[in-house]
Structure formats: C-alpha cells, structure tokens
Design an enzyme around this catalytic site. Structure first.
Site, PDB file in Angstrom:
ATOM      1  N   ASP A 424       0.822  -1.207   0.000  1.00 32.33           N
ATOM      2  CA  ASP A 424       0.000   0.000   0.000  1.00 32.33           C
ATOM      3  C   ASP A 424       0.861   1.265   0.000  1.00 32.33           C
ATOM      4  O   ASP A 424       2.073   1.215   0.273  1.00 32.33           O
ATOM      5  CB  ASP A 424      -0.920  -0.007   1.225  1.00 32.33           C
ATOM      6  CG  ASP A 424      -2.282   0.610   0.943  1.00 32.33           C
ATOM      7  OD1 ASP A 424      -2.377   1.423   0.001  1.00 32.33           O
ATOM      8  OD2 ASP A 424      -3.240   0.292   1.666  1.00 32.33           O
ATOM      9  N   ASP A 483     -10.530   1.714  -3.681  1.00 30.02           N
ATOM     10  CA  ASP A 483     -10.929   1.360  -2.316  1.00 30.02           C
ATOM     11  C   ASP A 483     -12.429   1.176  -2.162  1.00 30.02           C
ATOM     12  O   ASP A 483     -12.891   0.706  -1.127  1.00 30.02           O
ATOM     13  CB  ASP A 483     -10.454   2.438  -1.330  1.00 30.02           C
ATOM     14  CG  ASP A 483      -9.082   2.140  -0.765  1.00 30.02           C
ATOM     15  OD1 ASP A 483      -8.579   1.019  -0.986  1.00 30.02           O
ATOM     16  OD2 ASP A 483      -8.508   3.024  -0.105  1.00 30.02           O
TER      17      ASP A 483
END
Length: 677
Positions: A424, A483
């Site tokens: 990430d 997301d």
C-alpha cells in the site's frame, strides 16, 4: 541518412532521418508497401515563418522553429547517427558543442504498440542540471477531440472529454504517485469516437511518479501528444559521464475506437508481463474486521472463506507492533506479540490446512511519526517531517531506508510462508524534488524482492487505485483498482481502467450488502456480477452471511473458476450504448468460440423498452447459443422476452451483433450475465 518505415499489425511509423534532425512523418494506419524515400514530403513554407519547411523532430525546439512546448527547455540537438532493424530504431543526436548527447529508441511491437524513450548523457566537463526531457509524437488534424481522466479517492478514472483547440491541454501530477486524478491515458480521436468506432491515438507514460501529459494544437499546423517526468528545479543533476533515461512513452493507434486500443495493449502486456498462473480468488480481511485482529475471529473467517472456495487469504493492516488504528506504528515491521503471542504461524497454519495461500498487507514507503523507527532514524523522514501529516503518517525516504526495508521484508518473507504482499501507499509525497529518486528506489526495491522471492506475488495499492501504471506493472502481479467495493461505482472504474490494463490484473471484490465507503445498499447478484470479470475476491465478513448468501457466493466462485481461462485471456469488448443507463461489456475468446457478457442497468432507462442487446466481437459466420448464468437479476416487467423465458436461444453471430436480442426490463443497479458458446 534515410527514411525508416516500421510496420506491424496495421500500424505504420515513418521516420525521416535525412535532415539535421529525425522527424516522425507518420504514426497511424498502415501505409502498405511503399518506398517512403521516393519523394520529399516536406511541407510548404507559409508566409511570416522560418524560411525552410518546418519539420516536427523527435526533439523539437525553438532552434528549429517549433514554438510549441519543447522536448527539453533550452535544448538544441542535431542528428548524428540513425539505425533501424526488427521494427526498432535508434537515433543519436548531439548538442552543437557536443556536451550533451541524446539517444532515442523507438520500438513497434508485433501488436502495434509503439514505445519511445530518450537517454541523455552529459558529455561535458561540468555538472548538468536537467530541466526536463519529454517525448512528443505528431497526430493528424482529424484527431480533434480529447479524452483523458480525473478522479477522487474511491472514484478513480473518471472520463472527461473536450475539443482540442489551439494551445495546450496539459495534465500535471505532483503527488509523487500518479494519484486518484491521474490522466491515465491521453486519447485524441476523430470527433464522436467511441468504444467501437473512430480512429484514435493515445499515449500513456509508464511511470509511477510526478509527470505531465499533454495534447497541443499549434497554429503552425502541427498537433502533438506528449508526456514526460515532471521534474522540480535541480531535481536531476548529471555529473560528467552520467546519464538520465526517461520512462517509456507507450503510444497506441486504433482505427476501431477505444476497444481497438485494448486489442493492442492487452496482448502486448500479456506477452511482456505474463502472469505465471491463474489468478487466485482472494479474501481480504480489511472490511471484514479492520484493526480487530483476533486469532479466533480470523480463524472462523478463514474457515468460512475456504467453505465457499477462496484460494488466498490476505491479512490486512493491523498485524504489526502497536498498530491498533491508523495513527501509529508504520515502519515497525515486526509481528505484534501482544496480539500474536505465537506470531502469525497459527493463523497461517490454519489457512494452509484449509487449502489456501496466505497474504499480508504492508506499507513500506510510509512511517508514523511516533514509531520506533522514526525515533531511531528521524533523518529518514522525507523532507524532514515538514508540512502536514496525511492519514497521520509521513513518507520514508527510500534512498536512505532502502537497506533497512529490504532486510525487514526479507525477514518476514523468510520466517513466514507468505505468497502475496498487498503493498500500500496511502498518501502523496508533498515534498518537492523527491518524486524521481523515490520512484526509482521503489522500483529497485520491488525488483530486489522479486529476485529474492520469485514465488511471492505483489499487489500495487495506493489508497486504492492511485498507482496503476505501466511503469510499475512489470514488478507487480495485481492492482487494487479502487478502495470502493460499491458495485455501482466499480462498474465505471473497471470499465475505464480496463482500456489499458487487462482484467486479470484488476482486483475486484465482493463487498458487504451495505457498501462501507458509500453506504449504498446493493443486491448480491449485482455485486457478484461486478466482481466476476477481474482478479476476483471478497472483502466481507462471511461469518455474518446467511446460508443462502454463502451458497450463492460458493456458486459464483465456482462459476468464476470455470470461466477464468476465458475471462483472463480473451478480448475485452464494450458496446456503445445509446442509453447511458445501460452498459454492455464482455470478454470474447481469441478464437471467438466462447464469450461472457454483462448487461448492466446503472439507473432508470430512457424508454419503457431498452435498446436490444447487441453483442460485439462475435464471429458473424458462426452460430451461438446464448444462456443466462449467475444470480437472476431483479426485473420490472409483466413478461420477459420469450428467448429469456425459454432459457436459451441459438442464432448466427451476425444476427446477435447487428439485430441483437430484446433486453429484459432490469431495475436500476442490476446485472444480467450471459454466456455464449
């Protein structure tokens, strides 16, 4: 010198090296067999202009009369050498005082994808500060409509269109990563081009840092597409003998609309960055448990995942020392012994016993201000820790922390049988002059891990879909597309991201019935149909699902596995719909023997009877049987179309493409899956 003609898959590139600079005479449709050196194709000389024909070179500048954006500010180069073989051209140019040399490489792939990059070498005796070095390509006058992309967190790849007028339409990224508003592709085409129609020219910069991408129409008569790394003043300094190489500019022409771009890009990506095996169905724990890491809870979740057919179980954020929320502990990459007194071994053993691989979330490029690493190495914080935090974190200078990160990640991958890292990157850099070196250090770190652990797959995640590009693609095996798991948002995000990236790289997860990002409620069938086509997964606490929901999920995973060879190797097709409330997309086998399509109702249709379902990409001379699969969608109709009520229909491909089938009356946010064989 001479004229080079590169040809492949219906594309021609004509490069004229007979003057003082190499010029692209043509990039676009195949010109067939002809001798491009047979005549002089120089333009006329207009009034109130330079007194020789203006040619747009590979390194255009004021010195040759180009008053548009130059390839390099204050740069002037003359052609010194040119070679061409196997659809690859090498051009060498030098500054008049011989202190700077630029080598330009152009490659035309067998699928018609063009790649161009420059390499500048300082041949002088003094340090050279590079202002910029960009790649420009000419496009014809009829390419007068632009498409590029913008977006926000959880709303990436939002298309925007505008005419190309005189002047520059320039998109610049200063995020230190492409960003949620990444222009992604800059497409210029004939007015009104669509997914299936129109001639289009497109460029993408294969780079994960700051960049600029632009289209320019000059009153001088030329139009161009260009791109390059966006460098801060003084960011790149070359000592005598040192070189700087630009990222590849990936350029694609299509005479069949946006799907034609995919028809070139997807086979090229699959050939050059081939995945080693089928994409495992994933369960990621993030929206299931967030930071609530508990062995008993996660064991139950792993059992539920295995029961429905999941193949890879990924433990997301919250496993390392002191990480109880998103405000602390980044950089301290040790398993938290208060939460995991026996390490991750008990959970991994359970995951393996249930026949699944184990994956782990990491965010190596970031650091929490209160972490042990920050206390021990405050000088490793990029920019000295100035400016605001973002998600309560700062950026780690990879050029300083490289050895430490490699050691920590190596230790984790050595101690634990980890098959997958979700990598990430949850904030912008916000540090001027750092993006170029940070990006190159990231590439070096990923390459080192890939070499040491070739069995470990890596997913590029950047607070969702803020780092999806062809620069990082050779170093990763999956992209987290966004997301948001809301299927209504995902339909658009996946549709546009898939122009460039093949579906097998694009992670798409089945989320909760109430989307955690938007709060919108959606039907299980719609969520399943949306997540079917890419690298499929689940991000939902399955222990809370009903027996009926689990049965539908298990059937969906089995269907995905059955169709996976087709979904992840075929041609992606998207119909141009006259009603924006209805979408049709699908995947057709390369031999056109098999296909899967989704008819998607995003909202309320414009008419009581929606347009027919017309299936693009089929063989017109073969017959196909069409049948519905998956969870039946909700409809609002007194009677369905007879073919659907019958359960199947067999018709010639030409009829299915041109006439189509009557569509059922889907209610908003529903999808009908159709298999053709």
């Amino acid at each position: 010198m001479t004229v080079f003609h590169l040809r492949a898959a219906g594309v021609s590139l004509v490069l004229d090296t007979r003057g003082t600079a190499a010029s692209v005479l043509h990039w676009g449709p195949d010109l067939g067999d002809f001798d491009p050196a047979a005549g002089d194709l120089a333009p006329a000389v207009p009034p109130s202009s330079i007194d020789v024909p203006l040619r747009l070179s590979l390194l255009p500048s004021l010195f040759e009369g180009w008053t548009g954006r130059p390839a390099m500010e204050s740069g002037h180069f003359r052609l010194s050498e040119a070679h061409c073989s196997d659809n690859t051209a090498e051009i060498r140019s030098s500054s008049p005082d011989a202190t700077r040399e630029v080598s330009t490489r152009l490659e035309l792939s067998s699928s018609g994808v063009l790649r161009v990059r420059h390499r500048l070498t300082n041949r002088g005796d003094d340090e050279f500060v590079l202002p910029n070095l960009d790649v420009l390509l000419p496009i014809p006058a009829e390419a007068s409509e632009l498409l590029d992309f913008t977006g926000l967190w959880s709303h990436e790849r939002s298309p925007q269109r505008a005419p190309l007028r005189h002047g520059i339409w320039s998109r610049e990224s200063r995020h230190g990563r492409p960003g949620h508003d990444d222009p992604f592709l800059m497409v210029a085409g004939e007015p009104g081009f669509g997914f299936r129609t129109g001639r289009v020219w497109a460029v993408h910069l294969a780079w994960s840092g700051d960049k600029r991408v632009w289209a320019e129409r000059s009153a001088l008569g030329y139009s161009v597409l260009g791109a390059g790394v966006l460098l801060a003043p003084g960011e790149v300094r070359l000592a005598p003998g040192e070189s700087y190489e630009t990222p590849w500019l990936v350029a694609v022409f299509s005479d069949a609309g946006l799907d034609g771009l995919s028809d070139r890009l997807h086979p090229w990506i699959r050939a050059t960055s081939a995945l080693k095996r089928p994409r495992p169905v994933v369960l990621n724990t993030w929206e299931a448990v967030y930071f609530d890491h508990d062995l008993a809870v996660l064991t139950d979740l792993a059992d539920a995942a295995a029961e429905v057919g999941v193949e890879r179980f990924v433990l997301d954020d919250g496993w390392f020392t002191g990480r109880r929320d998103d405000k602390r502990a980044l950089g301290d990459w040790f398993v938290d012994d208060t939460v995991w007194p026996d390490g991750l071994h008990p959970l991994i053993s359970r995951v393996h016993e249930r026949g699944m691989e184990f994956g782990l979330w990491v965010e190596p490029e970031m650091i929490s201000p209160g972490s042990r690493l920050a206390r021990e190495h405050p000088d490793w914080i990029l920019g000295g820790g100035s400016g605001p935090t973002w998600r309560w974190q700062r950026v780690l200078d990879l050029t300083k922390a490289y050895d430490h990160l490699l050691e920590r990640l190596t230790a984790l991958l050595t101690e634990y049988p980890i098959a997958f890292l979700k990598w990430d990157h949850n904030r912008d850099l916000l540090t001027p002059g750092a993006a170029d070196r940070q990006t190159r250090a990231l590439y070096r770190l990923l390459a080192a891990l890939k070499t040491a652990f070739p069995h470990v797959e890596i997913e590029s995640c950047a607070s969702g879909g803020a780092r999806i590009d062809l620069g990082i693609l050779p170093l990763v095996d999956r992209f987290w597309t966004s997301d948001t798991n809301d299927p209504l948002d995902r339909q658009s995000i996946q549709r546009w991201t898939g122009i460039l990236i093949p579906p097998e790289y694009l992670g798409g997860h089945l989320g909760d019935g109430v989307a955690h990002v938007t709060g919108r409620t959606s039907a299980l069938g719609f969520r399943l149909a949306t997540a079917l086509f890419g690298s499929a997964g689940i991000e939902w606490n399955l222990t809370e699902a009903s027996p009926a929901e689990k049965a539908d999920i298990a059937a969906w995973i089995a269907e995905h596995k059955r169709l996976r060879p087709l979904l992840h190797s075929g041609r992606v097709v998207r119909a141009d719909s006259p009603d924006p409330a209805h979408l049709l997309h699908g995947v057709v086998a390369q031999d056109r023997s098999h296909a899967v399509y989704a008819l998607v109702a995003l909202g309320t249709p414009a008419a009581a009877l929606p347009p027919p379902i017309r299936f693009p990409g089929l063989d017109p001379d073969r017959s196909y049987t069409v049948r519905p699969i998956g969870v039946p969608p909700r409809t609002m109709q007194d009677a369905p179309p007879p073919w659907l009520a019958a359960g199947s229909i067999t018709l010639p491909g030409r009829v299915l493409t041109e006439l189509g089938l009557p569509a059922p009356l889907l209610t908003p946010e529903q999808a009908l899956l159709l298999e053709l064989s």
